[in-house]
Motif scaffolding. Structure first.
Motif, PDB file in Angstrom:
ATOM      1  N   VAL A 172       4.115   5.857   3.015  1.00  0.00           N
ATOM      2  CA  VAL A 172       3.215   5.119   2.139  1.00  0.00           C
ATOM      3  C   VAL A 172       4.069   4.268   1.210  1.00  0.00           C
ATOM      4  O   VAL A 172       4.924   4.780   0.493  1.00  0.00           O
TER       5      VAL A 172
ATOM      6  N   LYS B   2      -0.073   3.077  -2.506  1.00  0.00           N
ATOM      7  CA  LYS B   2      -1.236   3.955  -2.348  1.00  0.00           C
ATOM      8  C   LYS B   2      -2.535   3.155  -2.347  1.00  0.00           C
ATOM      9  O   LYS B   2      -2.563   2.001  -2.768  1.00  0.00           O
TER      10      LYS B   2
ATOM     11  N   ASN C 275      -2.626  -0.268  -0.722  1.00  0.00           N
ATOM     12  CA  ASN C 275      -2.955   0.347   0.561  1.00  0.00           C
ATOM     13  C   ASN C 275      -2.035  -0.180   1.660  1.00  0.00           C
ATOM     14  O   ASN C 275      -2.454  -0.888   2.570  1.00  0.00           O
TER      15      ASN C 275
ATOM     16  N   ASP D 279      -2.568   9.379   1.076  1.00  0.00           N
ATOM     17  CA  ASP D 279      -2.567   8.433  -0.046  1.00  0.00           C
ATOM     18  C   ASP D 279      -3.112   7.056   0.309  1.00  0.00           C
ATOM     19  O   ASP D 279      -3.049   6.143  -0.507  1.00  0.00           O
TER      20      ASP D 279
END
Length: 151
Positions: A91, A94, A99, A130
């Motif tokens: 990730v 998050k 995203n 996440d």
């Protein structure tokens, strides 16, 4: 009476510790769940990285949600004997903050002899906790960015 209170406290502490281990075990692994030659089967890849009606350009990385968004399929093109294979997913930003994930590829020996064909190879990852399917997901892979639409 004091012994039963101690036993009750010990039992509660053991239950709390077991809960921590169970929750940790629920986190999806960062390594690939599966990889295979070819593209994902149509019924498994639900939302692709290109618009409806737009033809996929052979050779461009692709990403799609799989299994109601529980997994992410990433397809790369290259040699059939030395495919580009995803190894881990990280990730980068998050959900709510971008995203965005990055796919690390298996490192190959630069002296490895590979065929000169050009075929797809897919790696499926568990979706990290996440990120979310309710925002566009940007996937960084093989010096490219692929945007997976909202599920």
């Amino acid at each position: 009476m004091a012994t039963s209170v101690r036993l009750r406290r010990a039992g509660l502490a053991a239950a709390a510790l077991a809960s921590v281990f169970l929750l940790a075990a629920c986190a999806p692994p960062k390594s690939a769940a599966e990889n295979f030659p070819g593209e994902p089967v149509a019924e498994h890849a639900e939302e692709g990285s290109h618009d409806e009606g737009e033809a996929n350009v052979e050779g461009e990385p692709q990403a799609a949600w799989v299994g109601q968004g529980g997994q992410l399929a990433v397809t790369l093109w290259g040699s059939s004997t030395c495919p580009q294979v995803g190894e881990t997913i990280r990730v980068v930003e998050k959900a709510g903050e971008g995203n965005r994930v990055a796919i690390d590829l298996v490192q190959r020996d630069e002296n490895e002899v590979c065929t000169m064909d050009f075929v797809p190879h897919t790696t499926v990852f568990w979706t990290p906790m996440d990120v979310t399917t309710t925002e566009e997901l940007t996937v960084e892979v093989a010096d490219a960015e692929v945007v997976v639409p909202v599920k």
